[in-house]
Design a protein around this motif. Structure first.
Motif, PDB file in Angstrom:
ATOM      1  N   THR A  38      34.209  36.892  35.968  1.00  0.00           N
ATOM      2  CA  THR A  38      35.168  37.794  36.714  1.00  0.00           C
ATOM      3  C   THR A  38      36.282  37.273  36.516  1.00  0.00           C
ATOM      4  O   THR A  38      36.441  36.041  37.075  1.00  0.00           O
ATOM      5  N   HIS A  85      38.712  43.766  35.605  1.00  0.00           N
ATOM      6  CA  HIS A  85      37.499  43.116  36.284  1.00  0.00           C
ATOM      7  C   HIS A  85      36.122  43.569  35.653  1.00  0.00           C
ATOM      8  O   HIS A  85      35.919  44.557  35.561  1.00  0.00           O
ATOM      9  N   VAL A  87      44.662  42.685  35.707  1.00  0.00           N
ATOM     10  CA  VAL A  87      43.387  41.855  35.118  1.00  0.00           C
ATOM     11  C   VAL A  87      42.286  42.986  35.226  1.00  0.00           C
ATOM     12  O   VAL A  87      42.015  43.503  36.161  1.00  0.00           O
ATOM     13  N   SER A 128      46.050  34.691  43.907  1.00  0.00           N
ATOM     14  CA  SER A 128      46.976  35.260  44.975  1.00  0.00           C
ATOM     15  C   SER A 128      47.430  34.194  45.894  1.00  0.00           C
ATOM     16  O   SER A 128      46.904  33.143  45.902  1.00  0.00           O
ATOM     17  N   THR A 178      40.025  37.304  38.116  1.00  0.00           N
ATOM     18  CA  THR A 178      41.068  37.755  39.099  1.00  0.00           C
ATOM     19  C   THR A 178      42.301  36.982  38.988  1.00  0.00           C
ATOM     20  O   THR A 178      42.124  35.591  38.738  1.00  0.00           O
ATOM     21  N   GLU A 179      43.147  37.623  39.597  1.00  0.00           N
ATOM     22  CA  GLU A 179      44.583  37.055  39.732  1.00  0.00           C
ATOM     23  C   GLU A 179      44.677  35.969  40.895  1.00  0.00           C
ATOM     24  O   GLU A 179      43.821  36.219  41.784  1.00  0.00           O
ATOM     25  N   ASP A 194      45.235  32.379  48.133  1.00  0.00           N
ATOM     26  CA  ASP A 194      44.668  31.549  47.726  1.00  0.00           C
ATOM     27  C   ASP A 194      44.728  30.148  47.602  1.00  0.00           C
ATOM     28  O   ASP A 194      43.885  29.243  47.629  1.00  0.00           O
TER      29      ASP A 194
END
Lengths: 430, 324
Positions: free
Chosen positions: A262, A390, A388, A267, A264-265, A270
């Motif tokens: 997976t 997913h 992105v 962010s 993911t950006e 995070d």
């Protein structure tokens, strides 16, 4: 109708009787039960010792039940891997050797009927093994930590393992003329799939937080499927000390073989604020050999304190102020600092900040954008801010892909058997 | 009787290319009139090539319904290959074979319903008893369970194994195994029986029992195709024979015609004083005349004599020099 006919299969009827005769089947069942009983006994002994010392007995019980169950299932899967080739390698080559195959082939049964009879009869014996070991699984259930659903899933996976091996071995048996040769080939093939897939994966695994391998040959291994389904790769289990062998194996499997990760950006939520704006004081502190690590500590009031530390080579660990508790970040929906776990220290820029645009999360772990592109997890044209794609949960993808590949192998194998049993042919051995 | 001479059959001479001349017509007193000219197995220009070996080479022959048809020839003559094609096991390279009108390589299932095949190797499951063995194949031929017990019982009786129903197959003698194998071929009451070397490895007594059994089956109206390299055996048993060699048909037709076609025979006479003399005779009459002359005219004490004639001699004559 076809299922009904399959059950009224003459080959199945004869073989089921044939299989339980003699000392060998009894020995196979007895040995399995002795092995499982011994495991259970040792675990139970161990458990009692733990309970008397530890006042946290409930946790131990859960751990013991789940661990015992995991070992029992692993033993059964291993047992299938050893027994099924022995059952199936002779199934067709043996008949050919005894000259009983041609008379069978020219009856009105048809190649698929003979194939299914051979398959179901070997699975019938496998079912006997499963039923025989059911009482031992119940003991594991009574210890706790295992649900009925998990037991049903485990039994299904044991049967699935036997099914896949049986199909492959029947194909080998149908292709080769001699029983001995078929048996050696069956064991070699299965050894290649089980050990070969693990060795291949281990050799292709770069331990730098980037999943270099994508499951590949592991997908053909029913054992890996069982690990994937029965184990949880959640690292928290291991931290809490309740990871079963399946969980540990699943963690390894997850690390080495996320088939479609997976992506993911990353962010801002995070990342601890200290890396985003403050932190100038750390500029140039880190040469790049260490990792960002996150430690957790349960405080007296039950709350969790997280500390972000950078280990850098031989230097003493530096705790970054403002990273605790909860990394000092008050953004709503903050996912904490997990996203930075394992991130190399060199990711920090000389000014001590972190360039969020150069990183992306792959299966929740930070990976440099460039590496993600090289591994095909991101399109080469991707720029920060682009959407992105997913691609779903890697664990589920492994399960799905493994099931697809193994079903495919099984069906192709059965097709080979039926094709080999079809008459008339251009050439036969008279 | 099925094995009586056939008076109105045409004489069939072997031709160099192995093809038959003329149609073989058989008349059977026991058969209904419709069966007189019916063909059970029709093989036309059948060829099977393995690499550069012609296992069967342009074979054409017809097996009349109700006959006991013998295929004779040395090992490698193509008998088993021909049978394998008829038994829906082997695809021919070219040519056709028909079993009661059905093509074994195209409509295998239809042929399997009408044909019982007994291979020259005994494929028996050692773990089963004789009755279970037959029951297994009965279920393989989709015979309903309720009928099987009676069926296997009567088949075991037919092949004289009714006392051995509960005996493990591995405990049976070779002759018994052979008869059990024959019972298996009969399990679905086929019209045509294909027996590949049924007498191989049997002692004389078992051989005679098997021969009687085959006659009995012919009496039940079945067409029987049987192969052997034991020629004398087929001479007594078969109504028709075909002689094969190196995949080619050398001769075929009613047994009597083929035997008679061999011409002169060698008569070896052993006298009471131990002397042994060899004579030649062109026909049966001449042979009788020879013996009459020796005993009556010459007054010699004849202990025994052997007439080396018939199928064996025909076989030798026809295959002479071709056997590699």
């Amino acid at each position: 109708m076809s299922a009904f006919r399959a059950l009224r299969n003459p080959v199945l009827e004869r073989e089921l009787i044939d299989q339980v005769r003699g000392w060998r089947p009894a020995a196979i069942v007895t040995l399995l039960l002795l092995l499982q009983g011994w495991i259970l006994y040792v675990s139970y002994d161990n458990l009692q010792g733990n309970v008397s010392i530890n006042n946290n007995g409930a946790v131990d019980l859960v751990k013991q039940g789940a661990t015992v169950f995991a070992i029992l299932v692993a033993v059964m899967i291993g047992w299938m891997t050893m027994v099924v080739p022995g059952l199936c390698a002779a199934a067709i080559a043996g008949e050919r050797e005894r000259d009983t195959l041609l008379p069978l082939q020219i009856t009105l049964m048809g190649p698929w009927s003979i194939t299914l009879g051979k398959l179901l009869s070997s699975l019938g014996f496998v079912l006997l093994l499963v039923v025989a070991s059911a009482p031992l699984m119940v003991v594991a259930y009574l210890m706790g930590g295992v649900t009925i659903g998990q037991i049903a899933t485990a039994v299904g996976l044991v049967m699935w393992t036997a099914f896949v091996w049986a199909c492959l071995c029947l194909a080998v048996s149908a292709l080769l003329q001699r029983t001995v040769r078929a048996m050696v080939t069956c064991y070699m093939l299965i050894f290649l799939i089980v050990v070969g897939s693990m060795v291949y994966t281990a050799l292709n695994w770069r331990n730098d937080g980037v999943q270099a391998s994508r499951g590949g040959p592991l997908l053909a291994n029913p054992g890996a499927l069982a690990i994937d389904v029965l184990g949880s790769p959640d690292p928290d289990l291991e931290r809490a000390g309740i990871a079963t062998p399946f969980d540990k194996a699943a963690r390894w499997l997850h690390d080495v073989s996320a088939w479609e990760p997976t992506v993911t950006e990353l962010s801002e939520t995070d990342v601890p604020d200290v890396f985003l704006d403050g932190g100038g004081e750390f500029g140039g502190m880190f040469s790049g050999a260490g990792n960002v690590i996150v430690t957790r500590e349960v405080m007296g009031d039950g709350s969790m304190m997280e500390t972000v530390t950078v280990e850098d080579g031989g230097m003493p660990a530096t705790t970054i102020p403002g990273s605790e508790p909860g990394d000092g970040d008050s953004d709503p929906g903050d996912s904490g600092t997990d996203a930075l776990e394992g991130m190399p220290a060199w990711a920090l820029q000389p000014d001590g900040t972190f360039d969020i645009d150069n990183w992306i999360l792959v299966d929740g772990s930070p990976v440099p954008v460039q590496d993600a592109k090289m591994n095909g997890w991101l399109p080469m044209s991707w720029d920060p801010g682009d959407v992105v794609g997913h691609r779903g949960d890697p664990a589920k993808n492994f399960t799905r892909n493994a099931l697809i590949l193994q079903s495919g192998l099984a069906i192709i194998s059965l097709g080979i058997v039926a094709w080999r049993l079809r008459l008339p042919k251009e050439k036969i051995r008279l | 009787m099925a094995d009586q001479p056939i008076p109105d059959a045409e004489s069939v001479e072997p031709t160099p290319d192995g093809a038959t001349t003329g149609e073989v017509q058989a008349s059977r007193t026991k058969e209904p009139p419709a069966a007189h000219t019916e063909i059970a197995v029709d093989i036309a220009n059948l060829t099977k090539v393995y690499g550069d070996l012609n296992a069967v080479d342009d074979l054409t022959l017809q097996v009349p319904r109700g006959s006991i048809y013998g295929l004779i020839g040395p090992n490698g003559a193509g008998k088993s290959t021909t049978f394998a094609v008829l038994a829906t096991m082997l695809k021919p390279t070219s040519g056709t074979a028909k079993v009661f009108g059905a093509d074994p390589s195209k409509d295998a299932k239809a042929v399997r319903r009408m044909m019982g095949y007994m291979p020259d190797v005994l494929g028996l499951y050692d773990g089963l008893d004789a009755a279970s063995y037959l029951d297994f194949f009965a279920s393989g031929y989709r015979i309903p369970r309720r009928k099987r017990k009676e069926l296997t019982g009567s088949l075991l009786e037919l092949v004289d194994l009714d006392g051995k129903a509960k005996t493990q197959v591995s405990q049976l003698s070779r002759g018994m195994k052979q008869r059990l194998s024959l019972a298996r071929a009969l399990i679905h009451d086929p019209e045509l029986l294909i027996l590949d070397e049924p007498a191989s490895g049997l002692d004389p007594r078992a051989r005679i029992e098997l021969r009687d059994l085959i006659r009995q089956l012919a009496g039940m109206g079945k067409t029987i195709l049987v192969s052997s390299h034991i020629l004398s055996e087929l001479q007594d048993l078969c109504t028709d024979v075909a002689i094969l060699e190196a995949g080619k048909l050398r001769a075929n037709g009613p047994t009597e015609t083929i035997s008679a076609g061999s011409g002169e025979r060698v008569v070896t006479v052993i006298f009471a004083d131990g002397a042994r003399e060899t004579f030649t005779a062109a026909s049966d009459d001449e042979q009788v005349e020879l013996l009459r002359r020796l005993i009556v005219d010459d007054g010699r004490a004849v202990l025994s004599f052997r007439s080396d004639a018939g199928l064996e001699r025909a076989f030798m004559t026809m295959t002479e020099g071709i056997v590699q």
